[in-house]
Design an enzyme around this catalytic site. Sequence first.
Site, short mmCIF file in Angstrom:
data_model
loop_
_atom_site.label_atom_id
_atom_site.label_comp_id
_atom_site.label_asym_id
_atom_site.label_seq_id
_atom_site.Cartn_x
_atom_site.Cartn_y
_atom_site.Cartn_z
N ARG A 1 0.85 -1.19 0.00
CA ARG A 1 0.00 0.00 0.00
C ARG A 1 0.88 1.24 0.00
O ARG A 1 2.10 1.15 0.08
CB ARG A 1 -0.91 0.01 1.23
CG ARG A 1 -0.21 -0.37 2.52
CD ARG A 1 -0.88 0.13 3.76
NE ARG A 1 -0.85 1.57 3.85
CZ ARG A 1 0.24 2.25 4.23
NH1 ARG A 1 1.36 1.62 4.55
NH2 ARG A 1 0.20 3.56 4.28
N GLY A 2 0.23 2.38 -0.09
CA GLY A 2 0.95 3.65 -0.14
C GLY A 2 1.18 4.08 -1.58
O GLY A 2 1.68 3.30 -2.39
N ALA A 3 0.81 5.31 -1.91
CA ALA A 3 0.79 5.74 -3.31
C ALA A 3 2.08 5.49 -4.07
O ALA A 3 2.06 4.85 -5.13
CB ALA A 3 0.40 7.22 -3.37
N ARG B 1 -7.02 -0.33 -7.14
CA ARG B 1 -7.42 0.71 -6.19
C ARG B 1 -7.56 2.01 -6.95
O ARG B 1 -6.58 2.52 -7.50
CB ARG B 1 -6.40 0.85 -5.05
CG ARG B 1 -6.27 -0.39 -4.17
CD ARG B 1 -5.57 -0.10 -2.85
NE ARG B 1 -6.40 0.69 -1.97
CZ ARG B 1 -5.94 1.31 -0.87
NH1 ARG B 1 -4.66 1.23 -0.56
NH2 ARG B 1 -6.76 2.01 -0.12
N GLN C 1 -3.16 1.85 10.41
CA GLN C 1 -1.85 1.96 9.77
C GLN C 1 -0.88 2.82 10.58
O GLN C 1 0.32 2.64 10.50
CB GLN C 1 -1.98 2.55 8.36
CG GLN C 1 -2.56 1.60 7.36
CD GLN C 1 -4.03 1.87 7.10
OE1 GLN C 1 -4.78 2.15 8.04
NE2 GLN C 1 -4.44 1.80 5.85
N ASP D 1 -2.63 10.44 -1.81
CA ASP D 1 -2.84 9.40 -2.81
C ASP D 1 -3.18 9.99 -4.17
O ASP D 1 -2.96 9.35 -5.19
CB ASP D 1 -3.93 8.44 -2.36
CG ASP D 1 -3.42 7.50 -1.27
OD1 ASP D 1 -3.08 6.37 -1.60
OD2 ASP D 1 -3.36 7.94 -0.10
N ASN E 1 -6.33 11.91 0.70
CA ASN E 1 -5.44 11.13 1.56
C ASN E 1 -6.30 10.27 2.48
O ASN E 1 -7.53 10.38 2.50
CB ASN E 1 -4.53 12.06 2.38
CG ASN E 1 -3.39 11.29 3.04
OD1 ASN E 1 -2.63 10.58 2.38
ND2 ASN E 1 -3.26 11.42 4.35
N LYS E 2 -5.65 9.41 3.24
CA LYS E 2 -6.35 8.50 4.13
C LYS E 2 -7.42 9.23 4.93
O LYS E 2 -7.17 10.31 5.49
CB LYS E 2 -5.35 7.83 5.07
CG LYS E 2 -5.98 6.88 6.09
CD LYS E 2 -6.63 5.71 5.41
CE LYS E 2 -7.30 4.79 6.43
NZ LYS E 2 -8.00 3.67 5.78
#
Length: 380
Positions: free
Chosen positions: A64-66, A98, A212, A253, A263-264
């Site tokens: 995960r993570g852009a 995603r 996270q 993201d 973002n999250k």
Amino acid sequence: MADQYAQSGEDNRPTDTPALRWDEPPEGPVLVLLDQTRLPAEEVELVCTDAPALVEAIRSLAVRGAPLLGIAGAYGVALAAARGFDVEEAANALAGARPTAVNLSLGVQRARAAHQAALARTGDTRQAATAALAAARQLHREDAEASARMAEHGLALLDELLPGGGHRILTHCNTGALVSGGEGTAFAVALAAHRVGRLRRLWVDETRPLLQGARLTAYEAARSGMAYTLLTDNAAGSLFSAGEVDAVLIGADRIAADGSVANKVGSYPLAVLARYHHVPFIVVAPVTTVDADTPDGASIEVEQRPGYEVTEVTAPQVPVTGAGGGIPVAPLGTQAYNPAFDVTPPELVTAIVTEEGAVSPVTAEALAELCARSRQVTIS
């Protein structure tokens, strides 16, 4: 197919296991991922031998993570090509795994373009596979370099906004080496401040519903010897009111052309709190996260996650009883609202820090100029 190999020792000390690596055992090339769903209890590697396995790893947040999603997407195309699978089919599946993280589709497209160009030029599928892998490796290197430059620019901005050091930084979700080819985005800035003795405290939101922050950012902060404190997401307001936050640093993201930041989920409330309390709210992300084709925040597709991520709690090595593989914390049949991201408008963002420098104030014109300058540097 995917297989898991545990790599945690009896002392449970963290290792330098990379978040992602390409490997070529005798039975054929594979993409090896550090399974982030198992951290911090154990360091387990997930071995992907085809694109469907990688798609599942992306959807389950094992990777995960852009920035890292972009790298993984590129390697996924290379993996399909190297193993003789349908590259177009693999690329389409990976790009759609995603929807919010623009880096994923960009990474996929970069490797796919290299594969198509080599195939058209030579007609040789092996040379085309080699070209796709070279593109993925180049993207991996570029992201590591970008991470270092973001840390440099971010630290300089912090010192400009907050002279004297002793920074107390609040961060959300996870933005360290686990999301990058280097040391991360927002976390890399905090780490740079720590290394020069200017980080007083890293406040870590636990980041609901998948934790996270608690599982991953705290893990990375502990590994780096940083002074950090974990807090529940809804405790952030009390920190601000007590004057305990000097700056907020988050990743992104997707950044729309007007400077809106996806973002999250939970990032937008922090921006509102920061504005009310006159605290800088800083976004740290590579230029590739800026999507000129998305005009504004309303145009960003926000991923909706399964409701069981809210109605159940999951933890490594804990027996599960819920339908989603976790421990139920809500009555059976409870409906849940679970967007993966929220969108912060540009007027609440103090600055966007990239590898090419910082944009402040955040405007569509300034972002476009930054992206144009980045393209010129890349071409030259």
